[in-house]
Design an enzyme around this catalytic site. Structure first.
Site, PDB file in Angstrom:
ATOM      1  N   CYS A  67       0.848  -1.185   0.000  1.00 28.59           N
ATOM      2  CA  CYS A  67       0.000   0.000   0.000  1.00 28.59           C
ATOM      3  C   CYS A  67       0.886   1.238   0.000  1.00 28.59           C
ATOM      4  O   CYS A  67       2.047   1.200   0.409  1.00 28.59           O
ATOM      5  CB  CYS A  67      -0.892   0.012   1.237  1.00 28.59           C
ATOM      6  SG  CYS A  67      -2.086  -1.341   1.279  1.00 28.59           S
ATOM      7  N   GLU A  77       0.879   3.721   1.980  1.00 30.63           N
ATOM      8  CA  GLU A  77       1.352   4.063   3.311  1.00 30.63           C
ATOM      9  C   GLU A  77       2.662   3.344   3.629  1.00 30.63           C
ATOM     10  O   GLU A  77       3.597   3.941   4.169  1.00 30.63           O
ATOM     11  CB  GLU A  77       0.303   3.702   4.380  1.00 30.63           C
ATOM     12  CG  GLU A  77      -0.981   4.497   4.276  1.00 30.63           C
ATOM     13  CD  GLU A  77      -2.065   3.804   3.457  1.00 30.63           C
ATOM     14  OE1 GLU A  77      -3.251   4.041   3.779  1.00 30.63           O
ATOM     15  OE2 GLU A  77      -1.745   3.054   2.523  1.00 30.63           O
ATOM     16  N   ARG A  79     -10.024  11.599  -5.433  1.00 30.79           N
ATOM     17  CA  ARG A  79     -10.838  10.811  -4.495  1.00 30.79           C
ATOM     18  C   ARG A  79     -10.629  11.242  -3.048  1.00 30.79           C
ATOM     19  O   ARG A  79     -11.382  10.852  -2.176  1.00 30.79           O
ATOM     20  CB  ARG A  79     -10.544   9.324  -4.644  1.00 30.79           C
ATOM     21  CG  ARG A  79     -11.070   8.771  -5.958  1.00 30.79           C
ATOM     22  CD  ARG A  79     -10.912   7.264  -6.051  1.00 30.79           C
ATOM     23  NE  ARG A  79      -9.506   6.909  -6.169  1.00 30.79           N
ATOM     24  CZ  ARG A  79      -8.933   5.887  -5.524  1.00 30.79           C
ATOM     25  NH1 ARG A  79      -9.646   5.119  -4.731  1.00 30.79           N
ATOM     26  NH2 ARG A  79      -7.649   5.626  -5.693  1.00 30.79           N
ATOM     27  N   CYS A 103      -5.981   0.641   5.392  1.00 30.75           N
ATOM     28  CA  CYS A 103      -6.585  -0.692   5.461  1.00 30.75           C
ATOM     29  C   CYS A 103      -6.179  -1.373   6.768  1.00 30.75           C
ATOM     30  O   CYS A 103      -5.336  -0.869   7.519  1.00 30.75           O
ATOM     31  CB  CYS A 103      -6.162  -1.536   4.258  1.00 30.75           C
ATOM     32  SG  CYS A 103      -4.428  -2.076   4.303  1.00 30.75           S
ATOM     33  N   TRP A 158       2.618  -6.412  18.385  1.00 34.11           N
ATOM     34  CA  TRP A 158       3.574  -7.418  17.940  1.00 34.11           C
ATOM     35  C   TRP A 158       4.938  -6.777  17.844  1.00 34.11           C
ATOM     36  O   TRP A 158       5.050  -5.606  17.463  1.00 34.11           O
ATOM     37  CB  TRP A 158       3.147  -7.934  16.562  1.00 34.11           C
ATOM     38  CG  TRP A 158       4.118  -8.898  15.954  1.00 34.11           C
ATOM     39  CD1 TRP A 158       4.130 -10.253  16.103  1.00 34.11           C
ATOM     40  CD2 TRP A 158       5.209  -8.580  15.084  1.00 34.11           C
ATOM     41  NE1 TRP A 158       5.165 -10.796  15.387  1.00 34.11           N
ATOM     42  CE2 TRP A 158       5.853  -9.777  14.753  1.00 34.11           C
ATOM     43  CE3 TRP A 158       5.721  -7.384  14.575  1.00 34.11           C
ATOM     44  CZ2 TRP A 158       6.970  -9.833  13.930  1.00 34.11           C
ATOM     45  CZ3 TRP A 158       6.832  -7.432  13.754  1.00 34.11           C
ATOM     46  CH2 TRP A 158       7.446  -8.653  13.433  1.00 34.11           C
TER      47      TRP A 158
END
Length: 154
Positions: A66, A68, A94, A100, A139
């Site tokens: 992605c 990011e 957009r 995500c 994590w």
């Protein structure tokens, strides 16, 4: 939906980050207005020193990175170490797009407290990654999945 009380109004610096992400995807997209493409999202990050870094996505059916994640990698490659804010923007006007689930988990694990710009009915707003990931399990490379840390969610 997050309560509006948990969301901040973006600063002028935040809007500058949105503009950088928009500029990078407008210059880099390979898709027409109604077409799919490999490069349809741009992202920008700011580090604690105020430097901005950008990247674009690379769509692939196997789960290409992605925008990011590309922007975070670009920041690291150029010396950005303490990333404080991130935004993603779609091509062809957009606007701001929230990260995500995979990106949210990466942000949560590697960038505690990072500010994330989001689209809302009231316009662009800002939330910490902890606000977007309540009760998430952190994590680490050294220890794997960690116990819930209530201090991160205060």
């Amino acid at each position: 939906m997050l309560p509006n009380a948990e969301l901040e109004v973006p600063t002028a610096e935040d809007l500058e980050l949105v503009e950088l992400a928009r500029e990078v995807i407008d210059a880099s997209t390979d898709a027409g207005p109604d077409e799919d493409g490999a490069h349809t999202m741009g992202a920008a990050v700011r580090d604690a020193d105020g430097r901005m870094f950008a990247g674009v996505n690379l769509f692939h059916f196997t789960g290409g990175p992605c925008a990011e994640l590309v922007a975070l990698g670009a920041a690291r490659a150029q010396g950005g170490r303490e990333i404080t804010t991130i935004v993603a923007v779609g091509n062809h006007g957009r606007g701001v797009v929230g990260p995500c689930g995979r990106d949210r988990q990466v942000l949560f694990d590697y960038y505690p407290g990072i500010r994330v710009l989001l689209p809302t009915a009231e316009g662009v707003r800002v939330a910490t990654i902890e606000t977007l990931m309540p009760f998430a399990a952190a994590w680490t490379m050294e220890g794997g999945t960690q116990q819930f840390d209530e201090e991160r969610f205060r």
